[in-house]
Design a protein around this motif. Structure first.
Motif, PDB file in Angstrom:
ATOM      1  N   HIS A 157       0.859  -1.234  -0.079  1.00 15.09           N
ATOM      2  CA  HIS A 157      -0.171  -0.441  -0.075  1.00 15.09           C
ATOM      3  C   HIS A 157       0.356   1.324  -0.229  1.00 15.09           C
ATOM      4  O   HIS A 157       0.475   2.312  -0.951  1.00 15.09           O
ATOM      5  N   PRO A 158       1.882   1.907   0.970  1.00 13.96           N
ATOM      6  CA  PRO A 158       2.390   2.895   0.825  1.00 13.96           C
ATOM      7  C   PRO A 158       3.393   3.337  -0.251  1.00 13.96           C
ATOM      8  O   PRO A 158       3.319   4.057  -1.074  1.00 13.96           O
ATOM      9  N   PHE A 159       3.296   2.161  -1.622  1.00 12.98           N
ATOM     10  CA  PHE A 159       4.214   2.649  -2.759  1.00 12.98           C
ATOM     11  C   PHE A 159       2.880   1.947  -3.689  1.00 12.98           C
ATOM     12  O   PHE A 159       3.007   1.921  -4.852  1.00 12.98           O
ATOM     13  N   LEU A 160       1.920   1.661  -3.489  1.00  8.30           N
ATOM     14  CA  LEU A 160       0.762   1.251  -4.472  1.00  8.30           C
ATOM     15  C   LEU A 160       0.778   2.664  -5.757  1.00  8.30           C
ATOM     16  O   LEU A 160       1.093   1.744  -6.997  1.00  8.30           O
ATOM     17  N   GLU A 161       0.279   3.489  -5.544  1.00  2.96           N
ATOM     18  CA  GLU A 161       0.860   4.318  -5.903  1.00  2.96           C
ATOM     19  C   GLU A 161       1.043   4.488  -7.468  1.00  2.96           C
ATOM     20  O   GLU A 161       1.318   5.080  -9.249  1.00  2.96           O
ATOM     21  N   GLN A 162       2.632   4.812  -7.305  1.00  2.00           N
ATOM     22  CA  GLN A 162       3.825   4.443  -7.935  1.00  2.00           C
ATOM     23  C   GLN A 162       4.291   3.395  -8.547  1.00  2.00           C
ATOM     24  O   GLN A 162       4.195   2.705  -9.761  1.00  2.00           O
ATOM     25  N   PHE A 163       3.967   2.031  -8.250  1.00  2.00           N
ATOM     26  CA  PHE A 163       3.789   0.634  -8.695  1.00  2.00           C
ATOM     27  C   PHE A 163       2.273   0.018  -9.662  1.00  2.00           C
ATOM     28  O   PHE A 163       2.522   0.311 -10.298  1.00  2.00           O
ATOM     29  N   ARG A 164       1.450   1.271  -9.600  1.00  2.00           N
ATOM     30  CA  ARG A 164       0.536   1.393 -10.922  1.00  2.00           C
ATOM     31  C   ARG A 164       0.591   2.525 -11.162  1.00  2.00           C
ATOM     32  O   ARG A 164       0.643   1.668 -12.922  1.00  2.00           O
ATOM     33  N   ARG A 165       1.745   3.489 -11.448  1.00  2.00           N
ATOM     34  CA  ARG A 165       1.830   4.048 -12.561  1.00  2.00           C
ATOM     35  C   ARG A 165       3.359   3.154 -13.417  1.00  2.00           C
ATOM     36  O   ARG A 165       2.663   3.391 -14.097  1.00  2.00           O
ATOM     37  N   GLN A 172      -6.289  -3.083  -7.123  1.00  5.72           N
ATOM     38  CA  GLN A 172      -7.794  -2.498  -7.599  1.00  5.72           C
ATOM     39  C   GLN A 172      -8.715  -3.329  -6.775  1.00  5.72           C
ATOM     40  O   GLN A 172      -9.660  -2.843  -5.760  1.00  5.72           O
ATOM     41  N   ASN A 173      -9.224  -4.774  -6.183  1.00  6.12           N
ATOM     42  CA  ASN A 173     -10.536  -5.031  -5.794  1.00  6.12           C
ATOM     43  C   ASN A 173      -9.652  -5.363  -4.149  1.00  6.12           C
ATOM     44  O   ASN A 173     -10.374  -5.138  -2.636  1.00  6.12           O
ATOM     45  N   SER A 174      -8.587  -5.254  -4.079  1.00  9.97           N
ATOM     46  CA  SER A 174      -7.769  -5.121  -2.625  1.00  9.97           C
ATOM     47  C   SER A 174      -7.734  -3.878  -1.453  1.00  9.97           C
ATOM     48  O   SER A 174      -8.930  -4.037  -0.141  1.00  9.97           O
ATOM     49  N   GLU A 175      -7.832  -2.839  -3.092  1.00  4.09           N
ATOM     50  CA  GLU A 175      -7.760  -1.441  -2.224  1.00  4.09           C
ATOM     51  C   GLU A 175      -9.500  -1.184  -1.942  1.00  4.09           C
ATOM     52  O   GLU A 175     -10.268  -0.375  -0.467  1.00  4.09           O
TER      53      GLU A 175
END
Length: 144
Positions: free
Chosen positions: A98-106, A114-117
């Motif tokens: 989660h702390p790195f999710l935004e960059q991982f998605r990019r 997305q489902n975990s979120e």
């Protein structure tokens, strides 16, 4: 739209999901990710996303498994509150990422986790469990 109340079919599906978790390769992957994957930086996420990394197959297997499971709740196939009574383990992996999710998605996929979120933001029990699990993961990471 999710079901209001669990029924026999929810119970049957959850038992099947449990059986899948016990499959030997899946159990090995879960043990590896739960015990050996402790990302402290985005570089640690990048490393495990590399197909050459020893935990890559386990990461892909466990993350896709939990995305499938939580997607069933998101799409109304199984009652999400009932599902989470015995299937919160996927949040443990999500809390690590989660702390790195935004960059991982990019960098990898705008749809990653997305489902975990969804289950951690739209389901009351999911919100509560995620807060508790995230705090535990943070504490464990500090000790590593």
């Amino acid at each position: 739209m999710s079901k209001d109340r669990p029924d026999y079919y929810d119970a049957d599906l959850i038992l099947r999901l449990y059986d899948m978790r016990r499959e030997a390769v899946m159990r090995e992957s879960r043990n590896a990710i739960n015990g050996k994957f402790w990302p402290k930086s985005y570089e640690d996420i990048l490393a495990v996303a590399n197909p050459e990394h020893p935990l890559n197959a386990a990461f892909r297997q466990t993350s896709s498994y939990w995305e499938m499971v939580y997607g069933m709740a998101k799409n109304g196939i199984v009652n999400p509150e009932y599902l989470l009574e015995s299937n919160g383990e996927g949040m443990f992996l999500f809390a690590k990422v989660h702390p790195f999710l935004e960059q991982f998605r990019r960098d990898f996929s705008p749809l990653a986790f997305q489902n975990s979120e969804w289950i951690t933001t739209h389901v009351p029990t999911g919100q509560k469990y995620f807060e508790l699990i995230s705090a535990r993961v943070k504490k464990m990471l500090e000790g590593k």
